[in-house]
Write a protein that holds these residues in place. Structure first.
Motif, PDB file in Angstrom:
ATOM      1  N   LEU A   7      40.170  62.076  50.157  1.00  0.00           N
ATOM      2  CA  LEU A   7      40.613  62.928  51.383  1.00  0.00           C
ATOM      3  C   LEU A   7      39.294  62.942  52.220  1.00  0.00           C
ATOM      4  O   LEU A   7      39.389  63.182  53.343  1.00  0.00           O
ATOM      5  N   THR A   8      38.249  63.306  51.475  1.00  0.00           N
ATOM      6  CA  THR A   8      36.888  62.924  52.426  1.00  0.00           C
ATOM      7  C   THR A   8      36.759  61.875  53.201  1.00  0.00           C
ATOM      8  O   THR A   8      36.421  61.808  54.306  1.00  0.00           O
ATOM      9  N   SER A   9      37.106  60.589  52.658  1.00  0.00           N
ATOM     10  CA  SER A   9      37.073  59.232  53.302  1.00  0.00           C
ATOM     11  C   SER A   9      38.038  59.418  54.475  1.00  0.00           C
ATOM     12  O   SER A   9      37.813  58.943  55.534  1.00  0.00           O
ATOM     13  N   LYS A  58      35.607  42.218  55.120  1.00  0.00           N
ATOM     14  CA  LYS A  58      35.856  41.365  54.024  1.00  0.00           C
ATOM     15  C   LYS A  58      35.626  41.958  52.500  1.00  0.00           C
ATOM     16  O   LYS A  58      36.150  41.793  51.523  1.00  0.00           O
ATOM     17  N   GLU A  59      34.575  43.015  52.612  1.00  0.00           N
ATOM     18  CA  GLU A  59      34.304  43.586  51.382  1.00  0.00           C
ATOM     19  C   GLU A  59      35.254  44.538  51.030  1.00  0.00           C
ATOM     20  O   GLU A  59      35.535  44.828  49.595  1.00  0.00           O
ATOM     21  N   VAL A  60      36.407  45.178  51.738  1.00  0.00           N
ATOM     22  CA  VAL A  60      37.378  45.709  51.330  1.00  0.00           C
ATOM     23  C   VAL A  60      38.397  44.858  50.621  1.00  0.00           C
ATOM     24  O   VAL A  60      38.930  45.229  49.640  1.00  0.00           O
ATOM     25  N   TRP A  61      38.680  43.459  51.261  1.00  0.00           N
ATOM     26  CA  TRP A  61      39.489  42.866  50.826  1.00  0.00           C
ATOM     27  C   TRP A  61      38.892  42.256  49.364  1.00  0.00           C
ATOM     28  O   TRP A  61      39.882  41.851  48.477  1.00  0.00           O
ATOM     29  N   LEU A  62      37.781  42.185  49.282  1.00  0.00           N
ATOM     30  CA  LEU A  62      36.926  41.895  47.972  1.00  0.00           C
ATOM     31  C   LEU A  62      37.525  42.871  46.839  1.00  0.00           C
ATOM     32  O   LEU A  62      37.715  42.281  45.864  1.00  0.00           O
ATOM     33  N   VAL A  63      37.162  44.098  47.246  1.00  0.00           N
ATOM     34  CA  VAL A  63      37.521  45.024  46.331  1.00  0.00           C
ATOM     35  C   VAL A  63      38.825  45.049  45.842  1.00  0.00           C
ATOM     36  O   VAL A  63      39.211  45.011  44.651  1.00  0.00           O
ATOM     37  N   ASP A  78      43.295  51.570  42.051  1.00  0.00           N
ATOM     38  CA  ASP A  78      42.830  52.724  42.884  1.00  0.00           C
ATOM     39  C   ASP A  78      42.541  52.664  44.292  1.00  0.00           C
ATOM     40  O   ASP A  78      41.554  52.258  44.736  1.00  0.00           O
ATOM     41  N   TRP A  79      43.520  53.019  44.996  1.00  0.00           N
ATOM     42  CA  TRP A  79      43.443  52.868  46.455  1.00  0.00           C
ATOM     43  C   TRP A  79      42.352  54.088  47.089  1.00  0.00           C
ATOM     44  O   TRP A  79      42.001  53.693  48.301  1.00  0.00           O
ATOM     45  N   GLY A  80      42.017  54.762  46.441  1.00  0.00           N
ATOM     46  CA  GLY A  80      41.040  55.609  46.952  1.00  0.00           C
ATOM     47  C   GLY A  80      39.644  55.002  47.282  1.00  0.00           C
ATOM     48  O   GLY A  80      39.040  55.371  48.095  1.00  0.00           O
ATOM     49  N   VAL A  81      39.215  54.076  46.430  1.00  0.00           N
ATOM     50  CA  VAL A  81      38.007  53.317  46.463  1.00  0.00           C
ATOM     51  C   VAL A  81      37.994  52.406  47.738  1.00  0.00           C
ATOM     52  O   VAL A  81      37.063  52.350  48.546  1.00  0.00           O
ATOM     53  N   ILE A  82      39.226  52.000  48.280  1.00  0.00           N
ATOM     54  CA  ILE A  82      39.418  51.047  49.413  1.00  0.00           C
ATOM     55  C   ILE A  82      39.044  52.117  50.746  1.00  0.00           C
ATOM     56  O   ILE A  82      38.545  51.655  51.650  1.00  0.00           O
ATOM     57  N   SER A  88      40.976  42.628  45.734  1.00  0.00           N
ATOM     58  CA  SER A  88      41.302  41.395  45.161  1.00  0.00           C
ATOM     59  C   SER A  88      40.794  41.782  43.808  1.00  0.00           C
ATOM     60  O   SER A  88      41.504  41.105  42.858  1.00  0.00           O
ATOM     61  N   MET A  89      39.806  42.259  43.560  1.00  0.00           N
ATOM     62  CA  MET A  89      39.157  42.382  42.249  1.00  0.00           C
ATOM     63  C   MET A  89      39.737  43.560  41.320  1.00  0.00           C
ATOM     64  O   MET A  89      39.914  43.308  40.026  1.00  0.00           O
ATOM     65  N   LEU A  90      40.552  44.342  42.005  1.00  0.00           N
ATOM     66  CA  LEU A  90      41.118  45.230  41.316  1.00  0.00           C
ATOM     67  C   LEU A  90      42.405  44.761  40.797  1.00  0.00           C
ATOM     68  O   LEU A  90      42.870  45.013  39.825  1.00  0.00           O
ATOM     69  N   ILE A  91      43.007  43.980  41.468  1.00  0.00           N
ATOM     70  CA  ILE A  91      44.301  43.188  40.896  1.00  0.00           C
ATOM     71  C   ILE A  91      43.831  42.081  39.921  1.00  0.00           C
ATOM     72  O   ILE A  91      44.612  42.354  38.720  1.00  0.00           O
ATOM     73  N   PHE A  92      42.663  41.518  39.936  1.00  0.00           N
ATOM     74  CA  PHE A  92      42.353  40.810  38.869  1.00  0.00           C
ATOM     75  C   PHE A  92      42.101  41.344  37.718  1.00  0.00           C
ATOM     76  O   PHE A  92      42.206  41.239  36.581  1.00  0.00           O
ATOM     77  N   SER A  93      41.379  42.821  37.792  1.00  0.00           N
ATOM     78  CA  SER A  93      40.996  43.605  36.737  1.00  0.00           C
ATOM     79  C   SER A  93      42.401  44.235  36.115  1.00  0.00           C
ATOM     80  O   SER A  93      42.384  44.132  34.473  1.00  0.00           O
ATOM     81  N   ALA A  94      43.466  44.317  36.759  1.00  0.00           N
ATOM     82  CA  ALA A  94      44.801  44.774  35.993  1.00  0.00           C
ATOM     83  C   ALA A  94      45.348  43.793  35.365  1.00  0.00           C
ATOM     84  O   ALA A  94      45.836  43.936  34.488  1.00  0.00           O
ATOM     85  N   ALA A  95      45.139  42.515  35.847  1.00  0.00           N
ATOM     86  CA  ALA A  95      45.967  41.395  35.221  1.00  0.00           C
ATOM     87  C   ALA A  95      45.013  40.965  33.870  1.00  0.00           C
ATOM     88  O   ALA A  95      45.529  40.747  32.781  1.00  0.00           O
ATOM     89  N   LEU A  96      43.647  41.185  33.910  1.00  0.00           N
ATOM     90  CA  LEU A  96      42.819  40.742  32.699  1.00  0.00           C
ATOM     91  C   LEU A  96      43.175  41.967  31.699  1.00  0.00           C
ATOM     92  O   LEU A  96      43.415  41.429  30.425  1.00  0.00           O
ATOM     93  N   THR A  97      43.298  43.168  32.035  1.00  0.00           N
ATOM     94  CA  THR A  97      43.582  44.023  30.907  1.00  0.00           C
ATOM     95  C   THR A  97      45.171  44.021  30.359  1.00  0.00           C
ATOM     96  O   THR A  97      45.333  44.367  29.301  1.00  0.00           O
ATOM     97  N   GLY A  98      46.126  43.558  31.175  1.00  0.00           N
ATOM     98  CA  GLY A  98      47.376  43.526  30.985  1.00  0.00           C
ATOM     99  C   GLY A  98      47.959  42.429  29.992  1.00  0.00           C
ATOM    100  O   GLY A  98      48.822  42.437  29.383  1.00  0.00           O
ATOM    101  N   HIS A  99      46.961  41.455  29.922  1.00  0.00           N
ATOM    102  CA  HIS A  99      47.392  40.277  29.046  1.00  0.00           C
ATOM    103  C   HIS A  99      46.435  40.480  27.716  1.00  0.00           C
ATOM    104  O   HIS A  99      46.922  39.285  26.942  1.00  0.00           O
ATOM    105  N   GLY A 100      45.800  41.038  27.346  1.00  0.00           N
ATOM    106  CA  GLY A 100      44.804  41.129  26.346  1.00  0.00           C
ATOM    107  C   GLY A 100      43.993  40.061  26.093  1.00  0.00           C
ATOM    108  O   GLY A 100      43.130  40.074  25.022  1.00  0.00           O
TER     109      GLY A 100
END
Length: 448
Positions: free
Chosen positions: A39-41, A66-71, A298-302, A73-85
């Motif tokens: 909310l502050t953002s 581009k840093e926003v898009w980097l974050v 976590d959309w708040g980070v973006i 993309s990496m949040l998506i990658f993190s979600a996939a990494l934990t989702g498959h074990g």
């Protein structure tokens, strides 16, 4: 938000004062967390555009960085990494190599936590991945006389994600934001490999020293004295089953992404483009669905990134940098590089105590640090990187992060333990940073 025209008599136009007012408000709100950081953002973007300091297009343009898009993309990658074990499979495989040696076990878990930094931008997510593994180890050894192992283990998994956060340019939201700020304010772009060569050795050496002190302080026994862990690891691996095709594809994409990052100077693709390509590949090979990604990001980070970049643009566009040059005392030019480095390390480490969110601190205070650095006769990028370390350092109390509070509540270590090792880590990391800044960074192209 109106200011009298007389404010420009001090050398700064009214819009510049408005930006500074919004920045001050953002620092207070991000520091106190009286309202959610997201909310502050949003409030920052709103106030900058309604006050006239920036147009709405200028304020909202930061979402396209581009840093926003980097974050993203990496949040998506993190979600996939934990989702498959895949993360657990790699962790248990590494831990099995210790063959029941508790000291080696701690070292391998530390190394695994460091490796996670390359593909997970959130320290709390990395800690959340390490915690169930650590809890399983402690439960398996609950009947053994290894009382020092549990506090050493839990303190290790608390500090590893935060110490590693500046190791790579994608290691944390604060690191990614700082890299973007270097480009937007200083027109300086970091390569992935140069950042890695400069920062990873500092984090890795700090971790190794921390591991050594932990095993000595808590008298963690050496030798193959916990053989019952081997069947435990095998049981966990059996539950995971044979390596699935989805895990193989995910591992291949991760390796290709790492390769693209390492060779960015050769092919010209920025880390953001490479990460976005990897994220698209995850969707293409159905390793994650869009619905699943939406719920885990976590959309708040973006939005926090967008607010930070909007503040930086406001400072630049409205002449705050030039004004600050005229306001700085003349004796600042007489400060040695060592004095400036120590000053930034001390000041920002102390300020860090009050922030529970590293990205919020970097977003609100790094622009000021770079403004100050630009008035110094020393290399602005050099000072900025030292400041970034200070922003990621100084964990003295469990209340300084949600991750440390989560582990502290388990009762395996005391607040005094946390304080003692927090002070030790701060001294180690600050000392190593100074050592590398003066003697190693110039070798890889960053002079003071």
């Amino acid at each position: 938000m109106t200011l009298p025209a007389s404010s420009s008599l001090a050398g700064l136009n009214p819009n510049g004062w408005r930006v500074l007012a919004v920045l001050t408000l953002a620092i207070i709100l991000w520091f106190t967390m009286v309202i959610p950081a997201t909310l502050t953002s949003l409030l920052v973007v709103l106030l900058l555009s309604t006050s006239g300091a920036l147009t709405f297009d200028q304020a909202a343009l930061s979402l396209g960085q581009k840093e926003v898009w980097l974050v993203f993309s990496m949040l998506i990658f993190s979600a996939a990494l934990t989702g498959h074990g895949l993360d657990k499979r790699i962790a248990y495989y590494m831990l099995m190599t210790a063959r029941g040696n508790l000291r080696q076990l701690l070292f391998m878990l530390m190394l695994f936590g460091f490796m996670l930094t390359f593909f997970m931008t959130n320290a709390f997510s990395r800690l959340s991945m390490l915690l169930p593994i650590a809890a399983g180890l402690v439960t398996t050894l609950k009947d053994r006389s290894t009382k020092g192992f549990a506090p050493a283990l839990y303190l290790l998994i608390v500090f590893v994600p935060y110490i590693s956060s500046t190791s790579v340019i994608t290691g944390s939201g604060g690191a990614i934001y700082a890299a973007g700020l270097f480009q937007s304010m200083l027109n300086f772009e970091w390569s992935y490999l140069q950042w890695l060569l400069m920062m990873a050795p500092i984090s890795l050496l700090t971790l190794i020293l921390l591991w050594g002190v932990l095993v000595v302080r808590f008298k963690v026994p050496s030798g193959d004295n916990a053989e019952e862990l081997i069947p435990y690891f095998k049981s966990e691996m059996k539950q995971l089953g044979a390596m699935k095709d989805s895990e193989k594809k995910l591992l291949l994409i991760a390796l290709l992404l790492a390769g693209l990052w390492m060779t960015s100077d050769w092919h010209g693709m920025t880390p953001a483009i490479s990460a976005l390509a990897a994220a698209c590949a995850l969707f293409f090979f159905r390793l994650i669905s869009w619905k699943e990604a939406v719920t885990k990001i976590d959309w708040g980070v973006i939005f926090m990134f967008a607010a930070g970049f909007a503040i930086a643009d406001g400072l630049r566009i409205n002449g705050v940098v030039d004004w600050l040059f005229t306001m700085m005392p003349p004796n600042l030019n007489n400060m040695t590089a060592f004095s400036v480095a120590v000053f930034m390390l001390v000041i920002f480490t102390v300020i860090r105590i009050g922030f529970t969110n590293n990205t919020a601190m970097v977003a609100s205070l790094m622009p000021l640090a770079l403004l100050f650095a630009q008035t110094s006769p020393h290399n602005t990028q050099w000072i900025g990187m030292i400041t970034l370390v200070a922003c990621s350092n100084g964990y003295f109390f469990p209340t300084q992060s949600s991750g440390s509070m989560l582990v502290y509540q388990l009762g395996s270590f005391s607040s005094r333990n946390f304080w003692n090792f927090g002070v030790l880590i701060t001294i180690l990391m600050s000392g190593l940073t100074l050592l590398f800044a003066f003697f190693f960074w110039p070798i890889v192209g960053l002079n003071k």
